[in-house]
Design a protein around this motif. Sequence first.
Motif, PDB file in Angstrom:
ATOM      1  N   GLY A   1       2.747   6.674  12.834  1.00  0.00           N
ATOM      2  CA  GLY A   1       2.732   5.219  12.948  1.00  0.00           C
ATOM      3  C   GLY A   1       2.064   4.545  11.772  1.00  0.00           C
ATOM      4  N   HIS A   2       1.842   3.245  11.898  1.00  0.00           N
ATOM      5  CA  HIS A   2       1.194   2.497  10.844  1.00  0.00           C
ATOM      6  C   HIS A   2      -0.176   2.037  11.320  1.00  0.00           C
ATOM      7  CE1 HIS A   2       3.121  -0.525  13.379  1.00  0.00           C
ATOM      8  NE2 HIS A   2       2.219  -1.386  12.958  1.00  0.00           N
ATOM      9  N   PRO A   3      -1.055   1.654  10.401  1.00  0.00           N
ATOM     10  CA  PRO A   3      -2.388   1.202  10.824  1.00  0.00           C
ATOM     11  C   PRO A   3      -2.291  -0.025  11.719  1.00  0.00           C
ATOM     12  CG  PRO A   3      -2.339   1.651   8.467  1.00  0.00           C
ATOM     13  CD  PRO A   3      -0.926   1.686   8.932  1.00  0.00           C
TER      14      PRO A   3
ATOM     15  N   GLN B   1     -13.352  -3.868   8.530  1.00  0.00           N
ATOM     16  CA  GLN B   1     -12.292  -3.832   9.516  1.00  0.00           C
ATOM     17  C   GLN B   1     -12.045  -2.392   9.927  1.00  0.00           C
ATOM     18  OE1 GLN B   1      -8.909  -6.015   7.877  1.00  0.00           O
ATOM     19  NE2 GLN B   1     -10.318  -7.434   6.882  1.00  0.00           N
TER      20      GLN B   1
ATOM     21  N   ASN C   1     -16.778  -8.200   4.828  1.00  0.00           N
ATOM     22  CA  ASN C   1     -16.533  -7.868   6.228  1.00  0.00           C
ATOM     23  C   ASN C   1     -16.026  -6.444   6.282  1.00  0.00           C
ATOM     24  OD1 ASN C   1     -13.367  -7.801   6.573  1.00  0.00           O
ATOM     25  ND2 ASN C   1     -13.782  -9.629   5.358  1.00  0.00           N
TER      26      ASN C   1
ATOM     27  N   TYR D   1       0.849  -1.181   0.000  1.00  0.00           N
ATOM     28  CA  TYR D   1       0.000   0.000   0.000  1.00  0.00           C
ATOM     29  C   TYR D   1       0.891   1.239   0.000  1.00  0.00           C
ATOM     30  CZ  TYR D   1      -4.006  -2.849   1.561  1.00  0.00           C
ATOM     31  OH  TYR D   1      -5.015  -3.776   1.659  1.00  0.00           O
TER      32      TYR D   1
ATOM     33  N   LEU E   1      -7.694  -4.363   0.694  1.00  0.00           N
ATOM     34  CA  LEU E   1      -8.686  -3.540   1.368  1.00  0.00           C
ATOM     35  C   LEU E   1      -8.848  -2.193   0.670  1.00  0.00           C
ATOM     36  CD1 LEU E   1      -7.579  -4.149   5.048  1.00  0.00           C
ATOM     37  CD2 LEU E   1      -9.572  -5.125   3.903  1.00  0.00           C
TER      38      LEU E   1
ATOM     39  N   PHE F   1      -9.786   1.415   1.762  1.00  0.00           N
ATOM     40  CA  PHE F   1      -9.877   2.187   2.994  1.00  0.00           C
ATOM     41  C   PHE F   1     -10.763   3.409   2.814  1.00  0.00           C
ATOM     42  CE2 PHE F   1      -6.727   0.691   6.125  1.00  0.00           C
ATOM     43  CZ  PHE F   1      -6.092  -0.284   5.381  1.00  0.00           C
TER      44      PHE F   1
ATOM     45  N   TYR G   1      -9.199   0.202  11.783  1.00  0.00           N
ATOM     46  CA  TYR G   1      -7.793   0.385  12.133  1.00  0.00           C
ATOM     47  C   TYR G   1      -7.614   1.737  12.810  1.00  0.00           C
ATOM     48  CZ  TYR G   1      -6.707  -3.494   8.983  1.00  0.00           C
ATOM     49  OH  TYR G   1      -6.641  -4.728   8.384  1.00  0.00           O
TER      50      TYR G   1
ATOM     51  N   GLN H   1      -5.789  -8.576   7.744  1.00  0.00           N
ATOM     52  CA  GLN H   1      -4.465  -8.230   7.252  1.00  0.00           C
ATOM     53  C   GLN H   1      -3.599  -7.756   8.410  1.00  0.00           C
ATOM     54  OE1 GLN H   1      -4.331  -5.636   3.853  1.00  0.00           O
ATOM     55  NE2 GLN H   1      -5.863  -6.810   2.734  1.00  0.00           N
TER      56      GLN H   1
ATOM     57  N   LEU I   1       3.446   0.753   2.924  1.00  0.00           N
ATOM     58  CA  LEU I   1       3.059  -0.249   3.910  1.00  0.00           C
ATOM     59  C   LEU I   1       2.950  -1.613   3.253  1.00  0.00           C
ATOM     60  CD1 LEU I   1       0.225   1.912   5.432  1.00  0.00           C
ATOM     61  CD2 LEU I   1       2.285   1.245   6.671  1.00  0.00           C
TER      62      LEU I   1
ATOM     63  N   GLN J   1      -4.527   4.564  13.541  1.00  0.00           N
ATOM     64  CA  GLN J   1      -3.170   4.961  13.181  1.00  0.00           C
ATOM     65  C   GLN J   1      -2.786   6.186  13.990  1.00  0.00           C
ATOM     66  OE1 GLN J   1      -2.557   5.882   9.002  1.00  0.00           O
ATOM     67  NE2 GLN J   1      -0.388   5.365   9.120  1.00  0.00           N
TER      68      GLN J   1
ATOM     69  N   PHE K   1      -9.555   4.440  10.667  1.00  0.00           N
ATOM     70  CA  PHE K   1      -9.919   4.051   9.313  1.00  0.00           C
ATOM     71  C   PHE K   1     -10.847   2.844   9.349  1.00  0.00           C
ATOM     72  CE2 PHE K   1      -7.060   6.569   6.764  1.00  0.00           C
ATOM     73  CZ  PHE K   1      -5.917   6.737   7.526  1.00  0.00           C
TER      74      PHE K   1
ATOM     75  N   GLN L   1     -12.666  -6.731  13.462  1.00  0.00           N
ATOM     76  CA  GLN L   1     -13.312  -7.094  12.211  1.00  0.00           C
ATOM     77  C   GLN L   1     -14.750  -7.506  12.512  1.00  0.00           C
ATOM     78  OE1 GLN L   1     -11.686  -9.635   8.669  1.00  0.00           O
ATOM     79  NE2 GLN L   1     -12.568 -11.048  10.145  1.00  0.00           N
TER      80      GLN L   1
ATOM     81  N   PHE M   1      -4.600  -2.913  13.542  1.00  0.00           N
ATOM     82  CA  PHE M   1      -5.910  -3.554  13.472  1.00  0.00           C
ATOM     83  C   PHE M   1      -6.629  -3.448  14.814  1.00  0.00           C
ATOM     84  CE2 PHE M   1      -9.005  -6.544  12.046  1.00  0.00           C
ATOM     85  CZ  PHE M   1      -9.244  -7.402  13.092  1.00  0.00           C
TER      86      PHE M   1
END
Lengths: 114, 114
Positions: free
Chosen positions: B41-43, B33, B31, A35, B102, B104, B35, A103, A90, B37, B88, B48, B45
Amino acid sequence: DAMVIQNPRYQVTQFGKPVTLSCSQTLNHNVMYWYQQKSSQAPKLLFHYYDKDFNNEADTPDNFQSRRPNTSFCFLDIRSPGLGDAAMYLCATRTGTGRADTQYFGPGTRLTVL
Amino acid sequence: GQQVMQIPQYQHVQEGEDFTTYCNSSTTLSNIQWYKQRPGGHPVFLIQLVKSGEVKKQKRLTFQFGEAKKNSSLHITATQTTDVGTYFCAGPPYSGGGADGLTFGKGTHLIIQP
């Protein structure tokens, strides 16, 4: 223990100079994703591998390529980075055995283009 | 293609107030999900949701998935400064295979004023 590892965490390159970002996973997942996330934006899918099958998103520029030499590793190659390619990249993995599995994201590599 | 809309884009709240972000997909999702962030930083989880009408709770966070599996919400009760970040929603298309990436939403930036 880290499950999705990205190196380097920060990468600086020059305009037009090829750069490679790497991702590795210890989860033995079938699917690996790349990503692109620009500042204050949502992550955008570039492409993914299901095992060795490569799937490119329709709007991913040709400048972006990917390689997956084995299950654990996946690389993102940017052949001629432009200023607009500066972003967080990412990597994510997924088992790929069903639609409902989640994920797992790596920490990302922040790319700066000078 | 599939689009995921998320509102609001920014939300300022006083610490202790509640917060809600809403997510709406143009297509039915297999589904959804969520997240979080943090800045820089990064997403990460959060959760879900898979079933139509599903509601899940994680301490002060309540997640809902709509009956038609096209919308979702995240509600935080009595926000704390540790809740700061971008939330997100993301989902794969219902008609897709097990490896789909995904899509987003644009995210909701939660800013908390002490």
